[in-house]
Structures are given as structure tokens and as C-alpha cells.
Design a protein around this motif. Sequence first.
Motif, PDB file in Angstrom:
ATOM      1  N   ASN A 129       0.828  -1.210   0.000  1.00 28.09           N
ATOM      2  CA  ASN A 129       0.000   0.000   0.000  1.00 28.09           C
ATOM      3  C   ASN A 129       0.859   1.256   0.000  1.00 28.09           C
ATOM      4  N   THR A 130       1.977   1.217   0.702  1.00 27.38           N
ATOM      5  CA  THR A 130       2.878   2.367   0.680  1.00 27.38           C
ATOM      6  C   THR A 130       3.437   2.562  -0.721  1.00 27.38           C
ATOM      7  N   SER A 131       3.785   1.477  -1.387  1.00 28.17           N
ATOM      8  CA  SER A 131       4.263   1.569  -2.760  1.00 28.17           C
ATOM      9  C   SER A 131       3.204   2.204  -3.653  1.00 28.17           C
ATOM     10  N   LYS A 132       1.981   1.745  -3.509  1.00 23.99           N
ATOM     11  CA  LYS A 132       0.884   2.297  -4.323  1.00 23.99           C
ATOM     12  C   LYS A 132       0.663   3.773  -4.034  1.00 23.99           C
ATOM     13  N   THR A 133       0.728   4.127  -2.769  1.00 26.42           N
ATOM     14  CA  THR A 133       0.535   5.520  -2.369  1.00 26.42           C
ATOM     15  C   THR A 133       1.649   6.402  -2.904  1.00 26.42           C
ATOM     16  N   GLN A 134       2.897   5.927  -2.790  1.00 24.65           N
ATOM     17  CA  GLN A 134       4.028   6.705  -3.289  1.00 24.65           C
ATOM     18  C   GLN A 134       3.909   6.914  -4.799  1.00 24.65           C
ATOM     19  N   LEU A 135       3.482   5.882  -5.527  1.00 26.03           N
ATOM     20  CA  LEU A 135       3.301   6.010  -6.968  1.00 26.03           C
ATOM     21  C   LEU A 135       2.205   7.019  -7.283  1.00 26.03           C
ATOM     22  N   LEU A 136       1.086   6.917  -6.591  1.00 26.53           N
ATOM     23  CA  LEU A 136      -0.013   7.852  -6.790  1.00 26.53           C
ATOM     24  C   LEU A 136       0.454   9.291  -6.574  1.00 26.53           C
ATOM     25  N   LYS A 137       1.142   9.518  -5.470  1.00 26.57           N
ATOM     26  CA  LYS A 137       1.593  10.868  -5.148  1.00 26.57           C
ATOM     27  C   LYS A 137       2.653  11.354  -6.135  1.00 26.57           C
ATOM     28  N   ALA A 138       3.530  10.464  -6.568  1.00 18.96           N
ATOM     29  CA  ALA A 138       4.546  10.841  -7.555  1.00 18.96           C
ATOM     30  C   ALA A 138       3.893  11.257  -8.864  1.00 18.96           C
ATOM     31  N   ARG A 139       2.931  10.479  -9.307  1.00 14.05           N
ATOM     32  CA  ARG A 139       2.257  10.808 -10.574  1.00 14.05           C
ATOM     33  C   ARG A 139       1.498  12.118 -10.465  1.00 14.05           C
ATOM     34  N   ARG A 140       0.822  12.332  -9.347  1.00 16.12           N
ATOM     35  CA  ARG A 140       0.103  13.595  -9.169  1.00 16.12           C
ATOM     36  C   ARG A 140       1.064  14.777  -9.167  1.00 16.12           C
ATOM     37  N   MET A 141       2.196  14.618  -8.478  1.00 14.70           N
ATOM     38  CA  MET A 141       3.174  15.696  -8.409  1.00 14.70           C
ATOM     39  C   MET A 141       3.761  15.973  -9.797  1.00 14.70           C
ATOM     40  N   LEU A 142       4.090  14.912 -10.537  1.00 13.60           N
ATOM     41  CA  LEU A 142       4.616  15.100 -11.889  1.00 13.60           C
ATOM     42  C   LEU A 142       3.588  15.773 -12.791  1.00 13.60           C
ATOM     43  N   LYS A 143       2.349  15.322 -12.694  1.00 11.82           N
ATOM     44  CA  LYS A 143       1.294  15.913 -13.519  1.00 11.82           C
ATOM     45  C   LYS A 143       1.144  17.403 -13.201  1.00 11.82           C
ATOM     46  N   LYS A 144       1.177  17.736 -11.921  1.00 17.07           N
ATOM     47  CA  LYS A 144       1.060  19.139 -11.518  1.00 17.07           C
ATOM     48  C   LYS A 144       2.215  19.954 -12.083  1.00 17.07           C
ATOM     49  N   LYS A 145       3.430  19.416 -12.011  1.00 14.84           N
ATOM     50  CA  LYS A 145       4.606  20.127 -12.524  1.00 14.84           C
ATOM     51  C   LYS A 145       4.515  20.299 -14.049  1.00 14.84           C
ATOM     52  N   ILE A 146       4.026  19.277 -14.729  1.00 21.31           N
ATOM     53  CA  ILE A 146       3.869  19.364 -16.185  1.00 21.31           C
ATOM     54  C   ILE A 146       2.834  20.410 -16.543  1.00 21.31           C
ATOM     55  N   VAL A 147       1.717  20.424 -15.811  1.00 29.00           N
ATOM     56  CA  VAL A 147       0.675  21.421 -16.057  1.00 29.00           C
ATOM     57  C   VAL A 147       1.230  22.823 -15.836  1.00 29.00           C
ATOM     58  N   GLU A 148       2.035  22.988 -14.771  1.00 26.61           N
ATOM     59  CA  GLU A 148       2.633  24.296 -14.500  1.00 26.61           C
ATOM     60  C   GLU A 148       3.537  24.732 -15.649  1.00 26.61           C
ATOM     61  N   ILE A 149       4.321  23.804 -16.173  1.00 25.62           N
ATOM     62  CA  ILE A 149       5.229  24.119 -17.280  1.00 25.62           C
ATOM     63  C   ILE A 149       4.450  24.450 -18.545  1.00 25.62           C
ATOM     64  N   LYS A 150       3.378  23.705 -18.780  1.00 27.93           N
ATOM     65  CA  LYS A 150       2.634  23.831 -20.033  1.00 27.93           C
ATOM     66  C   LYS A 150       1.458  24.794 -19.971  1.00 27.93           C
ATOM     67  N   SER A 151       1.210  25.427 -18.828  1.00 24.36           N
ATOM     68  CA  SER A 151       0.031  26.281 -18.714  1.00 24.36           C
ATOM     69  C   SER A 151       0.148  27.463 -19.682  1.00 24.36           C
ATOM     70  N   PRO A 152      -0.983  27.902 -20.245  1.00 23.87           N
ATOM     71  CA  PRO A 152      -0.961  29.007 -21.215  1.00 23.87           C
ATOM     72  C   PRO A 152      -0.295  30.265 -20.652  1.00 23.87           C
ATOM     73  N   GLU A 153      -0.494  30.538 -19.344  1.00 29.10           N
ATOM     74  CA  GLU A 153       0.108  31.729 -18.761  1.00 29.10           C
ATOM     75  C   GLU A 153       1.641  31.634 -18.823  1.00 29.10           C
ATOM     76  N   LYS A 154       2.191  30.473 -18.517  1.00 36.43           N
ATOM     77  CA  LYS A 154       3.647  30.277 -18.545  1.00 36.43           C
ATOM     78  C   LYS A 154       4.168  30.372 -19.975  1.00 36.43           C
ATOM     79  N   LEU A 155       3.402  29.777 -20.899  1.00 37.45           N
ATOM     80  CA  LEU A 155       3.844  29.804 -22.304  1.00 37.45           C
ATOM     81  C   LEU A 155       3.873  31.225 -22.832  1.00 37.45           C
ATOM     82  N   ASN A 156       2.871  32.045 -22.464  1.00 37.55           N
ATOM     83  CA  ASN A 156       2.822  33.416 -22.943  1.00 37.55           C
ATOM     84  C   ASN A 156       3.934  34.266 -22.347  1.00 37.55           C
ATOM     85  N   THR A 157       4.301  34.018 -21.076  1.00 41.41           N
ATOM     86  CA  THR A 157       5.350  34.828 -20.467  1.00 41.41           C
ATOM     87  C   THR A 157       6.741  34.404 -20.930  1.00 41.41           C
ATOM     88  N   ASN A 158       6.886  33.179 -21.435  1.00 40.34           N
ATOM     89  CA  ASN A 158       8.174  32.693 -21.886  1.00 40.34           C
ATOM     90  C   ASN A 158       8.451  33.043 -23.336  1.00 40.34           C
TER      91      ASN A 158
END
Length: 189
Positions: free
Chosen positions: A159-188
Motif C-alpha cells: 500500500n505504501t508503494s501504491k501511495t508513493q506512486l499515486l503521489k509521484a504521478r500527481r506531483m509530476l502531472k502538476k509540474k507538467i501542467v505548471e510548465i505547459k500552462s498558457p500563462e507560462k507559455l505566454n510569459t516565456n
Amino acid sequence: MLIDDAIIEGCVAGKRSAQSALYRKFSAVMLAICMRYAQNRDEAEDILQEAFLKIFQNIDSYRKEGSFEGWMKRIMINHALNYYRKNRKLPFLEDIESINETEIMEKDDQPAIHAPLSAEKITVLIQMLPPGYRMVFNMYVFEEYSHKEIAMELGISENTSKTQLLKARRMLKKKIVEIKSPEKLNTNQ
């Protein structure tokens, strides 16, 4: 390949020229593996160097069953895991409840992002994960370990393995969204 066999035989015989040739041939690929597990490039290079020493010391144990590169990758991964066991405490957060893995990529409040990221950017994002998340993510996604195998290897519950994977994927997805967000793209631009 004949050249690989000659290099391997030279390494078994302890020839420095063969060891150098093996290192030159495979170091870039093996460094990429180490980078996924390390916090930064310096740490990845340390893991790489130590793992190559293990390869040279144990090359006579290679039985020519399966690919030589696969055998080397296994040593790199095992050494990266041992490095973290020995040098760091991996913070794993126990969650008692079972995790449904389909939750990982479903219906977050984030928009879907379809523009690709480079392998280098993805590696940097993976390196930014907390160590426990990073270990489980790499083992599950890249090395295709099951949660049971991860749990046994890292000394945690499934269960800890599953939880760590879930949290890792959520964190990566959030970071990707931050990088790819229209506001970031326009300012870059």
C-alpha cells in the motif's frame, strides 16, 4: 556482437583498455538510468562510477544468458537503490487505505496537456520528486516492478508503494501542467 564479446573477454582478463572501451560504449545509457534515481547529476555520476566498479569486479559472473546491457542495467538499478538505502533515509508515507491506480490520471482539476516534453525535462522533473516517490516511480514505470516486488526491495508495504506512486504521478502531472500552462507559455515567449 563480436566486438562486445572481445570487450567483455578483455574486461574479464582485467585489461584497462577493454574496461575503458566498455565504459565509453555504455556510460551514456547507464548515466541516463542513474539520473532517474539521483537527486542531481553529481549524485548520478557517483552512482555510475561505483556501479561500473561493481561491473568490472563481477564481470566474470555474467553467464551470457540475456543481454549484457540488461545485466549491466540491473547492476546500475540495484546500486542506485543500495546507494539510497545506505546514504539516505527514504521518507515513505504510510497510507492504510488501498489506492485505486486508475485515480492517478483521472479527473484531477487540471486540464489535459498534450504538448510533448523533452526527455531531459522529464528527467529533471523526476529528479525533483521526493526520494521515496522517485524510487517507487522509477521502479514501477521504468523497471516494471510490481508493487509487491517494490515493497520487498524497499522494505515497505504494498500500500505504501501504491501511495508513493499515486503521489509521484500527481506531483509530476502538476509540474507538467505548471510548465505547459498558457500563462507560462505566454510569459516565456
